[in-house]
Design an enzyme around this catalytic site. Structure first.
Site, short mmCIF file in Angstrom:
data_model
loop_
_atom_site.label_atom_id
_atom_site.label_comp_id
_atom_site.label_asym_id
_atom_site.label_seq_id
_atom_site.Cartn_x
_atom_site.Cartn_y
_atom_site.Cartn_z
CE LYS A 141 -7.91 -3.15 4.27
NZ LYS A 141 -7.72 -2.19 3.27
CD1 TRP B 67 -1.88 -1.97 1.95
CD2 TRP B 67 -2.93 -1.43 0.04
NE1 TRP B 67 -3.24 -3.09 1.46
CE2 TRP B 67 -3.45 -2.63 0.35
CE3 TRP B 67 -3.28 -0.45 -1.54
CZ2 TRP B 67 -4.50 -2.73 -0.59
CZ3 TRP B 67 -4.13 -0.73 -2.21
CH2 TRP B 67 -5.22 -2.19 -1.53
CG ASP C 271 -3.16 4.24 4.24
OD1 ASP C 271 -4.56 3.56 5.10
OD2 ASP C 271 -2.79 3.29 3.31
C1 LIG Z 1 -6.98 -2.01 2.64
C2 LIG Z 1 -6.08 -0.87 2.19
C3 LIG Z 1 -6.02 0.64 1.57
C4 LIG Z 1 -7.03 0.64 0.43
O1 LIG Z 1 -8.48 0.58 0.75
P1 LIG Z 1 -9.67 1.18 -0.41
O2 LIG Z 1 -10.14 1.74 0.56
O3 LIG Z 1 -9.58 -0.19 -1.00
O4 LIG Z 1 -8.63 2.37 -1.08
C5 LIG Z 1 -5.46 0.98 1.20
N1 LIG Z 1 -4.06 1.23 2.62
C6 LIG Z 1 -4.61 0.29 3.15
C7 LIG Z 1 -2.23 0.17 4.42
C8 LIG Z 1 -5.09 -0.77 3.24
O5 LIG Z 1 -5.42 -1.36 4.21
#
Ligand SMILES: *Cc1c(COP(=O)(O)O)cnc(C)c1O
Length: 361
Positions: A197, A102, A173
């Site tokens: 999540k 990511w 993030d």
């Molecule tokens: C799942 C995830 C993403 C992607 O998220 P989307 O909502 O599908 O764009 C980005 N960064 C991390 C750390 C993730 O776990």
């Protein structure tokens, strides 16, 4: 009804009481004769839900008034572009710390917007098995910001310390570990997280942004991408995903009900410890590739002796009602996602299965 033990990586399991509340309220929300989905996003009923979700986030995190809570769409992936669009002006550069797939994607997207630098990476042969130490980072003191990924969903690593970036704003993030325990958001200038999540369904992205950073952000970008637009309009500039916000409200209210983030952390630590103990107790069967001090309490990854064994493990577990255990398609192996909503009992069930699997060989 037979609910499974859900170890999905995202979208992931939601707390049953939050879903049951939605079920009870689905057809007639608080006596209004319609579901929350059918209400105007400008009406009183939805506005109350929206504001409650914001204040629950503030309360759970102990967030100061120096921060905006913004709701956006487009997932974390859209933030990969929106962060540099807002915070990376021409002539400046941004630092990215790479700890997984990511953060690589965030870097690639930022490159399309402006000038970026890699300030650290723990990749070996495209795999990441640990979090870097401060001494391994080469941070630019003039960077517009430093970007990091607090939990690496694919590789199962998690930051258990924070980099010292001096006066440079730290952007994170936090999609896969937001609210996993009490956290000091004041260490960050901006945090973003797709909700699917740890805190809700997909379709809603939470952004916690320091007000001064939003004020000084670029104004030469489309209005819809400006953090300032969301801040000025209480995230109601255009129609938000009302049902996703409603369901997130249910999850956050439930989180507070069970005792807030202290209780959430207690459960999450217990789940992680149970799994890592079981893996470490059977080194001849299970192998954890992640260095111990970088192990994630959200995504526990391990390998078995062969891909065939891994397939058998996943299939046998599924037969016993445990789903979502196959690793990411790019990494293989087993990945057990144990986000906030996964009950300790599900992990106890899984570790019992693992011990039995190890005994059978
Ligand atoms: C799942 C995830 C993403 C992607 O998220 P989307 O909502 O599908 O764009 C980005 N960064 C991390 C750390 C993730 O776990």
């Amino acid at each position: 009804m037979a609910r499974v033990h859900n170890f999905n990586a995202g979208p992931a399991g939601l707390p049953l009481p939050a879903l049951e509340r939605a079920q009870r309220e689905l057809l007639d929300f608080e006596g209004t004769g319609m579901s929350i989905m059918e209400h105007s996003h400008r009406g009183k009923a939805f506005e109350a839900v929206h504001n409650e979700a914001i204040s629950l986030l503030r309360q759970l995190l102990g967030l100061s008034d120096d921060y905006h809570v913004l709701f956006m769409q487009g997932g974390a992936a859209m933030q990969f572009a929106v962060v540099p669009m807002n915070l990376l002006p021409p002539g400046r550069s941004a630092d990215y710390i790479l700890t997984g797939g990511w953060s690589e994607k965030a870097l690639e997207e930022a490159k399309r917007v402006g000038t970026v630098r890699v300030a650290g990476s723990t990749a070996v042969d495209k795999r990441y098995t640990r979090i870097p130490h401060q001494g391994e980072l080469s941070l630019d003191p003039n960077a517009a910001y430093v970007h990091m990924t607090t939990n690496n969903t694919l590789f199962g690593t998690q930051w258990h310390w924070l980099p010292d970036t001096g006066d440079v704003p730290l952007v994170a993030d936090m999609s896969s570990d937001i609210l996993w325990r009490k956290m000091d958001i004041s260490r960050f200038a901006l945090v973003y997280a797709g909700a699917q999540k740890n805190i809700g369904p997909s379709g809603i992205t939470v952004v916690l942004a320091r007000k001064d950073l939003v004020d000084s952000a670029r104004k030469d970008i489309p209005v819809i991408f400006r953090y300032a637009t969301y801040a000025a309009n209480n995230s109601l500039y255009n129609t938000p995903p009302t049902f996703a916000i409603y369901l997130m409200r249910n999850v956050l209210a439930y989180t507070l009900e069970i005792g807030g983030l202290e209780e959430v952390e207690r459960r999450n630590r217990k789940k992680g410890e149970l799994l890592y103990e079981t893996i470490d107790a059977h080194p001849d069967v299970f192998r954890a590739p992640v260095e111990k001090e970088s192990r994630s309490f959200m995504n526990v990854v391990f390998r078995l002796a062969s891909e065939e064994m891994e397939k058998r493990f996943v299939a046998e577990a599924a037969k016993e009602g445990m789903v979502g255990l196959a690793g990411h398609r790019s990494t293989g192996g087993i990945r057990v996602s144990i986000y906030n909503a996964v009950p300790v009992a599900s992990v106890e069930r899984l570790t019992a299965f693992m011990r039995d699997f190890a005994k059978r060989g």
